[in-house]
Structures are given as structure tokens and as C-alpha cells.
Design a protein around this motif. Structure first.
Motif, mmCIF file in Angstrom:
data_model
loop_
_atom_site.group_PDB
_atom_site.id
_atom_site.type_symbol
_atom_site.label_atom_id
_atom_site.label_comp_id
_atom_site.label_asym_id
_atom_site.label_seq_id
_atom_site.Cartn_x
_atom_site.Cartn_y
_atom_site.Cartn_z
ATOM 1 N N ARG A 130 31.253 -53.403 53.696
ATOM 2 C CA ARG A 130 30.254 -52.747 54.637
ATOM 3 C C ARG A 130 31.022 -51.681 55.207
ATOM 4 O O ARG A 130 32.033 -51.774 55.647
ATOM 5 C CB ARG A 130 29.356 -53.514 55.542
ATOM 6 N N GLY A 131 30.454 -50.465 55.184
ATOM 7 C CA GLY A 131 30.959 -49.430 56.086
ATOM 8 C C GLY A 131 32.181 -48.640 55.024
ATOM 9 O O GLY A 131 32.751 -48.053 55.517
ATOM 10 N N GLU A 165 23.838 -45.397 47.714
ATOM 11 C CA GLU A 165 24.976 -44.252 47.381
ATOM 12 C C GLU A 165 24.542 -43.479 46.342
ATOM 13 O O GLU A 165 24.574 -42.442 46.218
ATOM 14 C CB GLU A 165 26.327 -44.744 47.463
ATOM 15 N N SER A 183 27.554 -41.836 52.105
ATOM 16 C CA SER A 183 26.987 -43.119 52.475
ATOM 17 C C SER A 183 25.442 -43.058 51.825
ATOM 18 O O SER A 183 25.052 -42.103 51.602
ATOM 19 C CB SER A 183 26.862 -43.490 53.691
ATOM 20 N N THR A 226 21.186 -49.373 52.734
ATOM 21 C CA THR A 226 21.982 -50.494 52.453
ATOM 22 C C THR A 226 21.364 -51.841 53.089
ATOM 23 O O THR A 226 21.662 -52.954 52.454
ATOM 24 C CB THR A 226 23.513 -50.087 52.913
HETATM 25 N N1 ASP Z 1 26.214 -47.645 52.754
HETATM 26 C C1 ASP Z 1 27.500 -48.898 53.051
HETATM 27 C C2 ASP Z 1 27.035 -49.448 54.147
HETATM 28 O O1 ASP Z 1 26.166 -49.213 54.920
HETATM 29 C C3 ASP Z 1 28.689 -48.136 52.968
HETATM 30 C C4 ASP Z 1 28.839 -47.189 54.125
HETATM 31 O O2 ASP Z 1 27.913 -46.798 54.571
HETATM 32 O O3 ASP Z 1 30.004 -46.721 54.330
HETATM 33 O O4 ASP Z 1 27.658 -50.172 54.755
#
Ligand code: ASP
Ligand code: MG
Length: 448
Positions: free
Chosen positions: A198-199, A119, A38, A44
Motif C-alpha cells: 500500500r502506498g 492504477e 496512483s 484501491t
Molecule cells: N493505490 C495504491 C494504494 O492506495 C498505491 C498508492 O496509491 O501509492 O495503496
């Protein structure tokens, strides 16, 4: 080759110290051949702010300065090696240029391009950390492999392309190298940068595990596995040693923050065991998510999803009419909104949407409402949370629901969803009540 994919979340790559913990985990497991990272913690969020807020030039520079501070912190603890600094600086310069782009706020493709920098920087830095530990690591641009459609902000992966390209570009490298790549990021058919929502890095790891027929996929984060409920809500929450794919998918869908909701799909398709653990405390173990668990308890966990919106559409014409639901859901589908709970009555239908205020695409937009408003009355209610009990055979085991209902009897439940799925029971509740409701459910279901 028995391949393991390891994904490290934002806090695990927040600074050099955190990265070194991850590096040790990798070095200890020779099967780990692909590393998905990430963006470093906080980056982010800064990028999302740049992509979605009208800012002055000075404000933009300020935000970029904060990002630079995070990245340079890691670079400095590595002793500012010249070559690495040059690569990082060119990424920061490209980020700056994208952030200053006049059309950024209106162009989803530019937003995704901007979001990808977190990333791209963290994977660059982490590769160096691994190399210093003697691992033969190389930074790999995932956009060469992770093909998606062009739904910027929440791109849908193209599984066939991903498989073919992974076999072509990743697999041959893995016998001699460990590849460090970016989570969350992809590219569409025209080669434009996309993101998975996100995520999304968890999802990337699972997709690569599927494409490479990996044996396992590890999700390293800042908690010792998946808990019975969010430990920030109640201290009584405890980590779960095992979960089934279905339970984990329900939990992720209904708000458990540890996993991106789509993560379990590839795992389920290919029967890949998924591990969730803490990169700071790997010795504490974690949660294994597998197809067949040793036991299938009626109650496994309680999740909460905040900021739910309830939409009620109403028309007297619905009385004995046909096709009203279809009309409503056609519009919802056209705008790619995903509906969670639905209740219907003779002249109205209510449904809930996950519509967090800061999502990249704020979905329940004016256009959707206008289209619905053309043939029915639309009422929007906000400030609700969705509380879900996840478990097994909940629809058939006697007494399962009554125990749940009696624990929440003192609260106003705005909507209830039960019976459609053996693995969950959900309530829409006022946001002010949700913490107490989760605590009470936890007490009744897990602490007695
Ligand atoms: N960096 C991105 C976020 O914060 C993706 C991730 O961390 O999974 O959403
Ligand atoms: Mg995450």
C-alpha cells in the motif's frame, strides 16, 4: 537530459479538476518526462475489499459499481470520448472477471492482479487529460519495466532488471514524449502482475528516478510537504522546508503517511533530491528532501504508527541458554515479518510488529504463532501505537533525551527504543494515549 519524475497521489487524480491541476504542474516543467500515478482516491480501498473479503456475487458487483462510478465520472467530464471509453470498459471487464474468480481469496497472484486495475485506469484517463492540454503524452504499462520478485502484496524490486529495461524501453521515448505510467504495480519473472505494498506509488517513482538517473523526483500529494507531525493530530504542526534522506526515511518508516517507507532508499543510493508538495497549491512550495541539509536540529518531527502488536515470547529454558533469540528471529524472518522494537530479559523477549488489520497479507498468522508456540509461551498484546521522535545526533547530544522523557513522564510507556540509531527515539504506548503524547511532545519540542 535532466530528467524529473513526477508522482501524483490518489487525491491528485481523484477527478478531472484535480487532474487538471497536475497537468498544469507537468506542463510548466519541461524536464518532467515520466509521470507516475496512483489509483484515483478510494479505488484501491475498494479493490482491497474485493480481494480480501468473502462477498456474494451481488456485493462484488456493488463494489465494482462504485469503482465504475469514480472512473466514469472522470470519463464523463472528458465528454465520453469513444476510444477512451472502450479502453476503460475493457479494463473494467477484466477487473470484473478477476473479482469473480473462484480462487481469488486464496491466491495472492490474483489479488495483485486485481489491485493493479486502479492504477491502470487512472493512468489511462490521466494520459488523455495531458494530451488535451497539448502535452505529447503516452500511457505506458509499467509491468514491462518494473520487475520484481514474486512476493505478491509486497514485491521486492529487481534493481538491475529495472535499470536495464528502463534504459531500453523508457529512455529512448523521453526525448519526444511524456510517459504516464502506473505506480504500485510491477511484474515478476514469469510476467505475473505484482504490487509493492500500500502506498507503493512513491516507491515506484523513486525506483524509476534511480533507473533513469533522474535529477529529481517530485511527490505531489494533498499536503504542502512533510509536517513536524500529522496536522490532524495538532493544528500547531507546520510544514518542513527541508529534511535529510535519513530523517525522511525514519519518518516514513515510523508512520509519517506522506511517503511510502521504501521511497528514500533509491534516493539515498543515487543522491536524488525528492520534493513533496500539494498539487492543489503548488505555489505554496513544499519539502525538499536532500542529502545535506542546512541544519541538523536534534528534533525534526514526531510520527505515529497505529495498530502495533507486541509479542512476548517466554521460556524458562532461556535462562543462561544460547540460541533462543536466534530461534525466535529465524521464525519471524521465515514469515517475512519485520520487527521494530525489541527488548530482552533473562527469560523473555518482547518485540513489536506492524500488523495493520487490513493489510493485504495479514502477517502475524496462525502458522507463525504455532511455530513459536512449539518451544515457548507466546503472548500477543494489541491496541498499541508507536510514537517516534525523529531528529539528529539524538544519542550523543546532552539533554536531548531528558527533554523528551520529561514531556512524556505522565504516561505509561510500554516499551522504549533509544540509542541504536542517532535519528530516532521510539515509544510503544497505549493507543488511547498516543494523541495526547504526540501533542505534548510537539508542544515541548516545537512550540516553545
Ligand atoms: N493505490 C495504491 C494504494 O492506495 C498505491 C498508492 O496509491 O501509492 O495503496
Ligand atoms: Mg500515498
Amino acid at each position: 537530459m535532466n530528467i524529473n519524475i513526477a508522482k501524483f497521489g490518489g487525491t491528485s487524480v481523484a477527478d478531472l479538476d484535480a487532474m487538471q491541476h497536475c497537468a498544469r504542474i507537468i506542463a510548466a516543467t519541461p524536464e518532467t518526462r515520466v509521470i507516475v500515478v496512483s489509483a484515483s482516491a478510494g479505488v484501491t480501498n475498494h479493490l482491497v475489499a474485493l480481494a480480501n473479503t468473502l462477498l456474494s456475487k451481488e456485493q462484488i458487483s456493488d463494489v465494482i459499481e462504485q469503482i465504475r462510478h469514480i472512473e466514469y465520472g472522470i470519463l464523463a467530464s472528458l465528454g465520453n470520448p469513444k476510444e477512451l471509453q472502450e479502453k476503460l470498459d475493457s479494463l473494467l471487464a477484466a477487473l470484473h472477471e478477476t473479482a469473480m474468480h473462484e480462487e481469488l481469496l486464496h491466491r495472492d497472484d490474483l489479488k495483485d492482479s486485481l489491485l493493479s486495475f486502479g492504477e491502470r485506469m487512472s493512468s489511462l484517463l490521466f494520459t488523455e487529460v495531458l494530451c488535451r492540454l497539448g502535452v505529447n503524452a503516452e500511457n505506458f504499462d509499467i509491468r514491462n519495466v518494473l520487475k520484481t520478485d514474486s512476493t505478491f502484496g509486497e514485491a521486492i524490486p529487481n534493481l538491475d532488471s529495472i535499470k536495464q529495461l528502463s534504459e531500453q524501453f523508457l529512455l529512448p521515448e523521453l526525448t519526444s514524449k511524456v510517459l504516464v505510467t502506473q505506480g504500485f504495480v510491477g511484474s515478476d519473472e514469469q510476467g505475473r502482475t505484482t504490487t509493492l505494498g500500500r502506498g507503493g506509488s512513491d516507491f515506484t517513482a523513486a525506483l524509476l528516478a534511480e533507473a533513469l538517473s533522474a535529477k529529481s523526483c517530485e511527490i505531489w500529494t494533498d499536503v504542502v510537504g512533510v509536517y513536524t507531525t500529522d496536522p490532524r493530530i495538532t493544528k500547531a504542526a507546520r510544514p518542513l522546508p527541508e529534511l535529510s534522506f535519513e530523517e525522511a526515511a525514519e519518518m516514513a518508516n515510523f508512520g509519517a503517511k506522506v511517503l511510502h517507507p521504501a521511497t528514500m532508499e533509491p534516493a539515498l543510493r543515487k543522491n536524488i533530491n525528492v520534493f513533496v508538495g500539494s498539487s492543489r497549491e503548488p505555489e505554496k512550495g513544499g519539502t525538499w528532501i536532500v542529502r545535506d541539509c542546512e541544519n541538523e536540529p536534534p528534533y525534526r518531527a514526531i510520527t505515529r504508527r497505529k495498530q502495533q502488536v507486541m509479542v512476548t515470547v517466554k521460556t524458562p529454558k532461556m535462562m543462561h541458554a544460547q540460541g533462543f533469540l536466534q530461534q525466535v528471529f529465524t521464525i519471524i524472518a521465515k514469515h517475512s515479518l519485520s520487527v521494530d522494537l525489541v527488548t530482552t530479559s533473562e527469560i523473555a523477549v518482547s518485540f513489536t510488529l506492524d500488523n495493520p488489520a487490513n493489510s493485504v497479507a495479514e502477517k502475524l498468522n496462525r502458522e507463525t504463532l504455532q511455530e513459536l508456540g512449539e518451544f515457548c509461551e507466546v503472548v500477543i498484546e494489541e491496541n498499541y501505537d508507536l510514537v517516534t521522535v525523529v531528529g539528529n545526533n539524538m544519542h550523543s547530544a546532552a539533554g536531548v533525551s531528558s527533554k523528551i522523557f520529561s514531556s512524556v513522564r505522565d504516561y505509561n510507556l510500554r516499551m522504549i527504543c533509544y540509542g541504536a540509531n542517532p535519528h530516532n527515539m521510539s515509544f510503544l504506548v497505549h493507543q488511547d494515549d498516543s494523541t495526547e503524547i504526540v501533542k505534548e511532545l510537539h508542544r515541548c519540542l516545537f512550540e516553545v
